[in-house]
Design an enzyme around this catalytic site. Structure first.
Site: not given
Length: 168
Positions: A59-61
């Site tokens: 999700t962060c990526a």
């Protein structure tokens, strides 16, 4: 303190995001080349702070990829992606992904960014990483939009953040 979840399990943050209309807290963060950056470096620009726990999660990526794509079309705007990842990991990710339209900044040295923006996890398995948040600033450094994503594994509301820029 705010309450968010990680896969349904409650987590507390150490405080609350800055309020809309307030001056954004200054910060000193580390760039990929190990130099420092502070909020004053971006004075006169609209700033999107894309804040997340770790670049090494899906999700962060994806949030970095999405803001990288969106930022390419924005005038007088910079997207700063902030985490506690080491600058080397941030640079590795951007190089592998061809990320060029955002700037990666690390809060690994002292965690003051997470503290002053009230978004560091206070407890749980991710403490003291940053909760997934977006803070948008106008050219004067005033907060015009905030979102602390209620479920950590969910993506932020990109559309709302970008619309705040257009309304500024």
């Amino acid at each position: 303190m705010a309450i968010v979840t990680l896969k349904g399990n409650k987590l507390n943050t150490i405080g609350n995001l800055p309020k809309t209309g307030a001056s954004a807290p200054d910060f000193t963060l580390t760039k990929s080349d190990l130099s420092t950056a502070s909020l004053s470096n971006y004075k006169g620009k609209k700033v999107v702070l894309n804040i997340f726990p770790s670049i090494d999660t899906g999700t962060c990526a994806q949030s970095v990829r999405q803001f990288n794509q969106e930022a390419a079309e924005l005038d007088n705007t910079i997207v700063l992606c902030v985490s506690k990842d080491l600058p080397f990991a941030q640079a590795r990710f951007c190089g592998a992904e061809g990320i060029k339209n955002v700037e990666m900044l690390s809060d690994f040295k002292d965690g003051n960014f997470g503290d002053s923006y009230g978004l560091a996890f206070a407890d749980g398995p991710l403490a003291p990483l940053h909760s997934r948040s977006v803070v948008v600033l106008n050219e004067e450094g005033k907060v015009i939009y905030t979102e602390q994503v209620s479920e950590t594994v969910d993506e932020p509301n990109y559309k709302a953040a970008l619309e705040a820029l257009l309304d500024a």
